[in-house]
Write an enzyme that holds these catalytic residues in place. Structure first.
Site, PDB file in Angstrom:
ATOM      1  NE  ARG A 117      69.389-112.344  50.738  1.00  0.00           N
ATOM      2  CZ  ARG A 117      70.149-112.912  49.614  1.00  0.00           C
ATOM      3  NH1 ARG A 117      72.006-113.201  50.152  1.00  0.00           N
ATOM      4  NH2 ARG A 117      69.646-113.871  49.027  1.00  0.00           N
ATOM      5  CD  GLU A 173      80.193-115.142  44.445  1.00  0.00           C
ATOM      6  OE1 GLU A 173      79.065-114.709  44.953  1.00  0.00           O
ATOM      7  OE2 GLU A 173      79.054-116.280  43.599  1.00  0.00           O
ATOM      8  CG  ASP A 187      69.692-116.805  50.680  1.00  0.00           C
ATOM      9  OD1 ASP A 187      71.588-117.235  49.941  1.00  0.00           O
ATOM     10  OD2 ASP A 187      68.812-117.515  49.799  1.00  0.00           O
ATOM     11  CE  LYS A 246      67.139-110.679  46.864  1.00  0.00           C
ATOM     12  NZ  LYS A 246      65.596-111.192  47.124  1.00  0.00           N
ATOM     13  N   GLY A 247      74.490-111.756  47.947  1.00  0.00           N
ATOM     14  CA  GLY A 247      74.867-112.714  48.802  1.00  0.00           C
ATOM     15  C   GLY A 247      76.305-111.912  49.672  1.00  0.00           C
ATOM     16  CE  LYS A 257      79.506-124.367  50.272  1.00  0.00           C
ATOM     17  NZ  LYS A 257      78.144-125.023  50.369  1.00  0.00           N
TER      18      LYS A 257
HETATM   19  P1  IMP Z   1      78.169-122.279  42.667  1.00  0.00           P
HETATM   20  O1  IMP Z   1      78.016-121.314  41.308  1.00  0.00           O
HETATM   21  O2  IMP Z   1      78.029-123.048  42.940  1.00  0.00           O
HETATM   22  O3  IMP Z   1      80.126-121.851  43.024  1.00  0.00           O
HETATM   23  O4  IMP Z   1      77.688-120.666  43.611  1.00  0.00           O
HETATM   24  C1  IMP Z   1      77.903-119.801  44.228  1.00  0.00           C
HETATM   25  C2  IMP Z   1      76.925-119.182  44.207  1.00  0.00           C
HETATM   26  O5  IMP Z   1      76.033-120.254  45.309  1.00  0.00           O
HETATM   27  C3  IMP Z   1      77.205-118.399  46.060  1.00  0.00           C
HETATM   28  O6  IMP Z   1      77.060-116.807  45.221  1.00  0.00           O
HETATM   29  C4  IMP Z   1      76.035-118.663  47.286  1.00  0.00           C
HETATM   30  O7  IMP Z   1      75.128-117.587  46.475  1.00  0.00           O
HETATM   31  C5  IMP Z   1      75.366-120.032  47.084  1.00  0.00           C
HETATM   32  N1  IMP Z   1      75.958-120.816  47.993  1.00  0.00           N
HETATM   33  C6  IMP Z   1      76.593-121.207  47.527  1.00  0.00           C
HETATM   34  N2  IMP Z   1      76.880-122.303  48.991  1.00  0.00           N
HETATM   35  C7  IMP Z   1      76.210-121.542  49.493  1.00  0.00           C
HETATM   36  C8  IMP Z   1      75.830-121.978  50.904  1.00  0.00           C
HETATM   37  O8  IMP Z   1      77.011-122.833  51.676  1.00  0.00           O
HETATM   38  N3  IMP Z   1      74.958-120.884  51.896  1.00  0.00           N
HETATM   39  C9  IMP Z   1      74.397-120.497  51.003  1.00  0.00           C
HETATM   40  N4  IMP Z   1      74.287-119.912  49.439  1.00  0.00           N
HETATM   41  C10 IMP Z   1      75.757-120.793  49.115  1.00  0.00           C
HETATM   42 MG    MG Z   2      72.309-117.312  47.502  1.00  0.00          MG
END
Ligand code: IMP
Ligand code: MG
Length: 180
Positions: free
Chosen positions: A164, A98, A158, A42-43, A130
């Protein structure tokens, strides 16, 4: 939320200028192409909705939901698609939208899956990155801004489904009651 503090990171004005810049670049690069934006729920919903309003080219929009198990500030690294795209993407250009790249696993999983549908190209547009947290190789083709290794909320993003709705972006820190 008790025990946590929200610290301002990006204002509405800062976000708007980042999004405008991305929309300009995307509009220029995809002129004359058949572009499908695939928004990760949803982000990224708020980012997508602002971004498309600034695009100067026609696009199609679709959504996926990719769940990584775990809640709160930790994910397990296991990824599953709980809602797939509905628009055919064969021979079209796909741009994944994303909110934030962390380990990179969500995007790696989604790119691999969408590639099976034979699109012309697959690129990634992320609002935040990040980079320090990366576990797999993943680079955004269009990036809003790199952020430190912080837990981010607001503007669609979130913490356990909270925050959100906030129009600004914040980072969360625990309140140390011993020091207050
Ligand atoms: P990844 O698969 O580890 O790259 O994570 C990506 C997903 O994790 C993103 O689509 C976000 O929904 C969630 N996410 C990563 N970092 C954060 C954060 O700092 N706050 C909230 N959600 C996060
Ligand atoms: Mg999330």
């Amino acid at each position: 939320m008790e025990g946590y503090r929200l610290n301002p990171l990006l204002s509405q004005e800062q976000i708007a200028s980042i999004v405008q810049g991305l929309a300009n670049q995307i509009s220029k690069d995809y002129t004359g192409r058949e572009l499908v934006l695939v928004c990760i729920l949803k982000g990224a919903f708020m980012f997508l909705s602002d971004l498309i309003r600034h695009l100067q080219i026609p696009v199609q929009v679709d959504f996926v939901r990719v769940a990584s198990y775990g809640s709160g500030m930790k994910t397990s690294g296991k990824t599953e698609m709980t809602k797939d795209i509905e628009i055919p993407i064969e021979k079209k250009d796909v741009l994944i939208i994303e909110d934030i790249i962390d380990s990179g696993r969500t995007l790696q999983f989604l790119k691999d899956r969408l590639a099976l549908l034979n699109p012309c190209s697959i690129k990634v547009c992320a609002l935040l990155d990040k980079k320090a947290r990366r576990e797999v190789e993943m680079e955004a083709d269009y990036l809003g801004i790199e952020v430190d290794d912080l837990f981010i909320v607001g503007y669609g993003i979130d913490f356990n489904e909270k925050f959100r709705h906030l129009p600004e972006i914040y980072y969360v820190t625990p309140i140390d009651h011993a020091k207050e």
